[in-house]
Scaffold this motif. Structure first.
Motif, short mmCIF file in Angstrom:
data_model
loop_
_atom_site.label_atom_id
_atom_site.label_comp_id
_atom_site.label_asym_id
_atom_site.label_seq_id
_atom_site.Cartn_x
_atom_site.Cartn_y
_atom_site.Cartn_z
N MET A 1 97.19 -63.08 -96.09
CA MET A 1 97.26 -63.73 -97.39
C MET A 1 98.11 -64.99 -97.35
N GLY A 2 98.97 -65.09 -96.35
CA GLY A 2 99.83 -66.27 -96.23
C GLY A 2 101.04 -66.22 -97.13
N ARG A 3 101.30 -65.06 -97.73
CA ARG A 3 102.46 -64.91 -98.61
C ARG A 3 102.72 -63.41 -98.81
N PRO A 4 103.94 -63.04 -99.18
CA PRO A 4 104.23 -61.61 -99.36
C PRO A 4 103.61 -61.07 -100.66
N VAL A 5 102.60 -60.23 -100.52
CA VAL A 5 101.96 -59.60 -101.68
C VAL A 5 102.15 -58.09 -101.65
N LEU B 1 92.79 -54.11 -103.75
CA LEU B 1 91.85 -55.05 -103.16
C LEU B 1 92.40 -56.46 -103.30
N PHE B 2 92.41 -57.19 -102.17
CA PHE B 2 92.93 -58.57 -102.16
C PHE B 2 91.82 -59.53 -101.76
N VAL B 3 91.84 -60.72 -102.34
CA VAL B 3 90.89 -61.77 -101.97
C VAL B 3 91.61 -62.74 -101.04
N LEU B 4 91.15 -62.82 -99.78
CA LEU B 4 91.76 -63.72 -98.81
C LEU B 4 91.32 -65.16 -99.09
N ALA B 5 92.05 -66.10 -98.54
CA ALA B 5 91.77 -67.52 -98.80
C ALA B 5 90.36 -67.90 -98.36
N GLY B 6 89.86 -67.27 -97.31
CA GLY B 6 88.52 -67.60 -96.81
C GLY B 6 87.40 -66.94 -97.57
N GLY B 7 87.72 -66.09 -98.55
CA GLY B 7 86.69 -65.46 -99.37
C GLY B 7 86.37 -64.02 -99.00
N ALA B 8 87.01 -63.49 -97.96
CA ALA B 8 86.81 -62.07 -97.63
C ALA B 8 87.65 -61.21 -98.56
N LEU B 9 87.21 -59.98 -98.76
CA LEU B 9 87.94 -59.02 -99.59
C LEU B 9 88.56 -57.97 -98.68
N MET B 10 89.82 -57.65 -98.90
CA MET B 10 90.50 -56.68 -98.05
C MET B 10 91.13 -55.59 -98.89
N ILE B 11 90.86 -54.33 -98.50
CA ILE B 11 91.39 -53.17 -99.22
C ILE B 11 92.51 -52.56 -98.41
N ASP B 12 93.70 -52.48 -98.99
CA ASP B 12 94.84 -51.85 -98.34
C ASP B 12 94.95 -50.42 -98.86
N ASN B 13 95.09 -49.48 -97.96
CA ASN B 13 95.17 -48.06 -98.31
C ASN B 13 96.54 -47.50 -97.95
N PRO B 14 97.05 -46.54 -98.73
CA PRO B 14 98.28 -45.85 -98.32
C PRO B 14 98.08 -45.19 -96.97
N GLY B 15 99.16 -45.05 -96.22
CA GLY B 15 99.08 -44.40 -94.92
C GLY B 15 98.57 -42.98 -95.05
N LEU C 1 86.15 -61.58 -90.87
CA LEU C 1 86.65 -61.95 -92.20
C LEU C 1 85.77 -63.00 -92.85
N SER C 2 84.47 -62.85 -92.73
CA SER C 2 83.54 -63.82 -93.32
C SER C 2 83.60 -63.75 -94.84
N PRO C 3 83.34 -64.87 -95.53
CA PRO C 3 83.34 -64.87 -97.00
C PRO C 3 82.37 -63.84 -97.57
N GLY C 4 82.82 -63.10 -98.57
CA GLY C 4 81.98 -62.12 -99.23
C GLY C 4 81.93 -60.76 -98.57
N THR C 5 82.54 -60.62 -97.39
CA THR C 5 82.57 -59.31 -96.73
C THR C 5 83.81 -58.53 -97.18
N THR C 6 83.73 -57.20 -97.08
CA THR C 6 84.83 -56.34 -97.50
C THR C 6 85.34 -55.55 -96.30
N ILE C 7 86.64 -55.60 -96.11
CA ILE C 7 87.30 -54.92 -95.00
C ILE C 7 88.31 -53.93 -95.55
N ALA C 8 88.31 -52.71 -95.03
CA ALA C 8 89.30 -51.72 -95.44
C ALA C 8 90.26 -51.46 -94.29
#
Length: 317
Positions: free
Chosen positions: A176-180, A202-216, A152-159
């Motif tokens: 995210m530390g909260r319900p989103v 796409l969500f921006v985590l507090a540490g600067g990583a980007l995370m993509i949530d996909n439908p099941g 989860l490094s800053p600037g990286t994208t995780i799906a």
């Protein structure tokens, strides 16, 4: 319309007519060029930058085209869960399309709190994921989630990908530390989940990583992910180097090193059967894709021919 992340927030933008004409539509994770028109109060996507990775899955239908799930992904978290969803064959399919994307796969076993011995969960998947990190966690109580930090490094994208009900949205909320994201319980009678997430986000985590949530994903179509087969079954390809024939299909050919490994117990028969099934499906999907391209080309020339006839009629008036 698309939500585009920019410095200081996000803007809602449409796409230009040129992009629409050529069927170029942004995927989640794409980097785009925006034309900002403050006098009109609008922003328009006028170009899409080249994708360094492209995560796609096969789609049903006669055309055999791939569906782009996300772009420019550095790491793919293949999320499964302790219990009925922990299925080695399904993981192999996810690994094939993850490897083909160019992104780095990591297997995340969620709901480790539901088992008496979380340490043994990874052992069930080691044989189908040589060299791939397998990390048991509990998104509900946070146990083991810190083991995901190196990815989860800053600037990286995780799906995130996985079946419905494995806890992808719960993991997003934990990171995210909260319900989103909304969450729901799995069904008791069959252990399957419902589609809580219905859009890719796409969500921006507090540490600067980007995370993509996909439908099941209810169906994991392998599409045309031929590049992912070799990385998913390196043990079989290594054994195949010892086969007598270079084009050995590992069925009934004499001198087949792969069949010999199954016979002496070195290679599980179920893994070879899974390899055969995915290779056969891949060949079928690639044939569909070729047929689809031919059909699209015919359709394009038919439209050009009609345009030429219309121009001829206009000139004759």
């Amino acid at each position: 319309m698309w939500d585009v992340l920019v410095d200081g927030g996000s803007v809602t933008a449409g796409i230009s007519g040129a992009l629409r004409k050529f069927g170029r539509f942004p995927a989640v994770g794409d980097f785009v060029v925006l034309l900002d028109q403050p006098e009109a109060g609008t922003s328009t996507i006028v170009d899409i930058l080249p994708q360094k990775t492209r995560f796609a899955r096969g789609t049903p239908g006669r055309e055999g085209a791939d569906q782009v799930i996300a772009a420019n992904v550095d790491t793919v978290f293949i999320v499964t869960a302790a219990g009925r969803d922990l299925n080695a064959r399904r993981i192999e399919r996810f690994l094939a399309i993850a490897h083909a994307s160019g992104a780095r796969p990591v297997i995340v076993i969620n709901k480790s709190d539901l088992t008496d011995d979380p340490a043994t969960l990874a052992d069930e998947l080691v044989s189908v994921s040589p060299g791939i990190p397998v990390i048991p966690i509990s998104a509900v109580n946070g146990e083991g989630v810190d083991r995901l930090d190196p990815y989860l490094s800053p600037g990286t994208t995780i799906a995130l990908i996985g079946s419905s009900g494995v806890g992808k949205s719960t993991l997003i909320n934990r990171l995210m530390g909260r319900p989103v994201q909304d969450t729901s319980e799995i069904r008791d009678y069959d252990g399957k989940g419902r589609h809580t997430t219905t859009v890719r986000q796409l969500f921006v985590l507090a540490g600067g990583a980007l995370m993509i949530d996909n439908p099941g994903l209810r169906e994991v179509g392998i599409g045309t992910a031929s590049a992912g087969i070799a990385d998913t079954f390196p043990d079989i390809l290594e054994l195949a180097e010892g086969c007598r024939f270079s084009d050995c299909r590992h069925e009934e050919e004499p001198g087949c090193a792969v069949q010999a490994a199954v016979a002496d117990g070195t290679l599980p028969a179920a893994r070879l059967e899974s390899y055969r099934r995915l290779v056969q499906e891949l060949a079928f999907e690639e044939e569909k894709a070729e047929i689809g391209l031919v059909r699209l080309e015919k359709k394009r020339w038919k439209a050009i021919g009609k345009l030429q006839r219309d121009i001829g009629k206009t000139k004759g008036r």
